[in-house]
Design an enzyme around this catalytic site. Structure first.
Site, PDB file in Angstrom:
ATOM      1  N   HIS A   1       0.824  -1.207   0.000  1.00  0.00           N
ATOM      2  CA  HIS A   1       0.000   0.000   0.000  1.00  0.00           C
ATOM      3  C   HIS A   1       0.863   1.264   0.000  1.00  0.00           C
ATOM      4  CE1 HIS A   1      -3.149  -2.934   0.920  1.00  0.00           C
ATOM      5  NE2 HIS A   1      -3.859  -2.128   0.154  1.00  0.00           N
TER       6      HIS A   1
ATOM      7  N   ASP B   1      -4.693  -8.209  -4.385  1.00  0.00           N
ATOM      8  CA  ASP B   1      -4.873  -9.288  -3.413  1.00  0.00           C
ATOM      9  C   ASP B   1      -5.185 -10.615  -4.089  1.00  0.00           C
ATOM     10  OD1 ASP B   1      -4.386  -8.243  -0.824  1.00  0.00           O
ATOM     11  OD2 ASP B   1      -6.145  -6.977  -1.071  1.00  0.00           O
TER      12      ASP B   1
ATOM     13  N   CYS C   1     -10.118  -2.949 -10.146  1.00  0.00           N
ATOM     14  CA  CYS C   1      -9.512  -1.777  -9.501  1.00  0.00           C
ATOM     15  C   CYS C   1      -8.131  -2.083  -8.947  1.00  0.00           C
ATOM     16  CB  CYS C   1     -10.430  -1.217  -8.420  1.00  0.00           C
ATOM     17  SG  CYS C   1     -10.763  -2.395  -7.107  1.00  0.00           S
TER      18      CYS C   1
ATOM     19  N   GLU D   1     -11.375 -10.550  -4.547  1.00  0.00           N
ATOM     20  CA  GLU D   1      -9.923 -10.517  -4.381  1.00  0.00           C
ATOM     21  C   GLU D   1      -9.393 -11.718  -3.608  1.00  0.00           C
ATOM     22  OE1 GLU D   1      -8.886  -6.796  -2.508  1.00  0.00           O
ATOM     23  OE2 GLU D   1     -10.545  -6.888  -1.110  1.00  0.00           O
TER      24      GLU D   1
END
Ligand code: PEP
Ligand code: MG
Length: 585
Positions: A193, A462, A509, A438
């Site tokens: 992240h 993920d 996404c 995910e």
């Protein structure tokens, strides 16, 4: 002739930067033991007290510079450090060491820092363990003040390349206003992240550069090549000139892409594609608006929770979302509910987080944490329903692995609706509820999820991590992170097909959606909605406008029938080459 030295890492954010290195050191107060004369003790104590007071003024100065829009969360973080400067453990105990042991102020501070850190490290509670970072932060602040002869000044990081062992998403947020040229870290993967945030801020970054902080010195000129994942030091003029030319070419390319703003994202054979933005920070709003996107496909809300001591209440959630919804001026937005856990740890304590420390990515993360802690989740749901009154809002649930989680969320939403109505609050009428696919289990059951949800969004960051059993933040196994692994492609295709057969929109996404090399492949698989960080949108539009979706469908269907064939790599590069994907310098 100067000898050029190169550090090889993993490209995390595209782009080139040239700047002076700024070594970000935590917990590395370097104070050699030094005794002082008894007669010097009062002066040394005064010097220490002065340093504490300078450190406080410096923090105050930083606090004052925080822009209004982000004031509350970051200010709370700084307030906590200011409070620590009043704490006996950090201020009085070192003074006792100076007085009783005749230590220098630096040494006394280090003795106490080591003692405190040892206590925190021995704690079982993961949250309390992380408080040692605060001790280090404040100790470093005092230490710097001890070494400053002049007025204390916050180091000016504008144009600097930050070198660090690692950076958390929370660190990156704190540094985002400082005009940093690039990030280089010794650890971390490109899907962490922190890397995603750096991309969203458009800051070139290379991660996983082993021993970078050992071999690069403060103040040294560094070239960061975020396209190729290399970092260069001690370069001669020829190399420097080469990189300056690449920076110019990059700026030229960005200017050319600007011409596509407002143009439709349609393939040469007339297939329309919905291009949406991923946003996380307030500054993404302006970028999103200026690109005239079709929507926000992912708004990561967990950043509201970071750099603060306690979770936000409903009103704070509501105000934060209202700023975004109003800022977007009518652009539809998908608000993802809290996805804390794994590499996005909370600063404040959350019950239950300790249980997942051994394997945080597989633990109490995202919707699992939310359902376990309704006190945390419910205010968010109420705030989203309230904000839906002010613009087109959808809710998206992260990390679903079974339908029970969907039913639970829907029932909590119903409850929130009723209670809001009872409280006389107005709420948006239509708030579609979608889910992120995910986890491989969810992809394999995409059909069932498509029946229950209003839309699906594939979170490939993920999905790849969980399918291939590789931690996305671990640079040691980053070589296994493969978006075109046959298993990953099969799962993605299953989700797209499930959405189509139930007439439920499917978007993507994860970072894969914004990868220029993979966009033709995804189009050929039938994906028609892409969501990516704003900086990648125009390049994606350029590619979409250059390809023929019919031709890609045929090529990809051929590929999908021979996924385990030795020709897969050649077929994949043929698909990528249908667009001029290497046009970015
Ligand atoms: C993903 O997993 O692909 C995703 C978009 O979510 P995040 O990166 O925030 O985990
Ligand atoms: Mg995810």
């Amino acid at each position: 002739m100067t000898l050029c030295c190169m550090g090889i890492g993993i490209a995390a954010t595209r782009g080139i930067a040239i700047g002076e290195a700024h070594l970000l050191q935590r917990g590395s107060v370097d104070a050699a033991p030094r005794f002082i004369d008894k007669s010097d003790i009062p002066a040394e104590i005064n010097r220490f007290r002065q340093a504490v007071s300078d450190a406080r003024s410096q923090l105050f100065e930083v606090r004052e510079k925080i822009p209004e829009s982000t004031r509350s969360d970051i200010a709370a973080f700084i307030d906590a450090h200011m409070l620590m400067l009043d704490d006996t453990a950090l201020v009085e105990v070192p003074i006792n060491h100076i007085r009783e042991r005749c230590c220098s102020a630096e040494w006394a501070l280090k003795i106490q820092r080591d003692a405190l850190v040892q206590v925190f490290e021995a704690m079982e509670d993961s949250y309390l363990r992380t408080r040692k970072d605060d001790v280090d932060h404040v100790v470093n602040q005092i230490h710097q003040a001890l070494h400053s002869d002049e007025e204390m000044e916050q180091p000016d990081l504008r144009g600097k390349v930050i070198l660090a062992r690692d950076l958390t998403p929370a660190d990156t947020i704190l540094m985002r206003h400082l005009g940093i040229a690039a990030f280089v870290t010794e650890t971390g993967g490109p899907m962490s992240h922190t890397a995603i945030l750096a991309r969203s801020l458009g800051i070139p970054a290379v991660v996983g550069v082993r021993h970078a902080t050992r071999y690069m010195r403060n103040g040294e000129r560094i070239i960061v090549d975020g396209d190729r994942g290399v970092v260069l030091v001690s370069t001669d003029e020829t190399i420097l000139a080469h990189y300056r030319r690449r920076i110019e070419a990059g700026q030229q390319h960005a200017l050319e892409l600007q011409r596509l703003v407002g143009e439709p994202a349609v393939t040469v054979d007339g297939t329309g594609v919905r291009l949406m933005a991923n946003i996380e920070l307030p500054e993404d709003i302006e970028a999103t608006r200026s690109l005239a996107v079709d929507g926000v496909g992912l708004y990561r809300t967990e950043y509201i929770f970071m750099n603060r001591d306690h979770p936000p209440d409903e009103e704070e959630h509501y105000q934060a979302y209202l700023r975004v919804v109003e800022g977007l001026g009518g652009i539809p937005i998908t608000i993802r509910t809290l996805d804390l856990g794994a590499d996005k740890q909370l600063y404040g304590h959350l019950p239950g987080q300790d249980r997942s420390v051994c394997n945080p990515a597989l633990g109490l993360r995202a919707i699992r944490l939310c359902l376990k802690e309704p006190g945390l989740f419910y205010p968010q749901l109420r705030a989203i329903l309230r904000v839906a009154e002010h613009g087109p809002v959808r809710i998206m649930i992260p990390m679903l692995s079974n339908l029970w989680e969907v039913y639970q969320v829907k029932s909590m939403l119903e409850e929130a609706r009723t209670s809001l109505a009872d409280d006389g609050e107005s709420i948006g009428a239509e708030v579609p509820v979608g889910g992120m696919i995910e986890v491989p289990a969810a992809a394999l059951s995409a059909d069932a999820f498509a029946r229950e949800l209003d839309f699906l969004s594939i979170g490939t960051n993920d999905l790849i991590q969980y399918t291939l059993a590789i931690d996305r933040v671990d640079d040691e196994i980053n070589y296994l992170y493969d978006p075109v692994h046959p298993s990953v492609l099969r799962l993605i295709k299953m989700v797209i097909d499930a959405g189509n057969s139930h007439q439920v929109p499917v978007s993507m996404c994860g970072e894969m959606a914004g990868d220029p090399q993979l966009i033709p492949l995804l189009l050929g698989m039938g994906l028609r909605e892409f969501s990516m960080q704003p900086g990648a949108l125009l390049e994606a539009k350029k590619i979409i406008r250059e390809v023929d979706s019919g031709e890609l469908t045929t090529m990809v269907s051929d590929l999908m029938s021979r996924l385990d064939d030795s020709r897969t790599a050649a077929m994949l590069s043929q698909i990528a080459n249908t667009a001029n994907v290497d046009s970015a310098p």
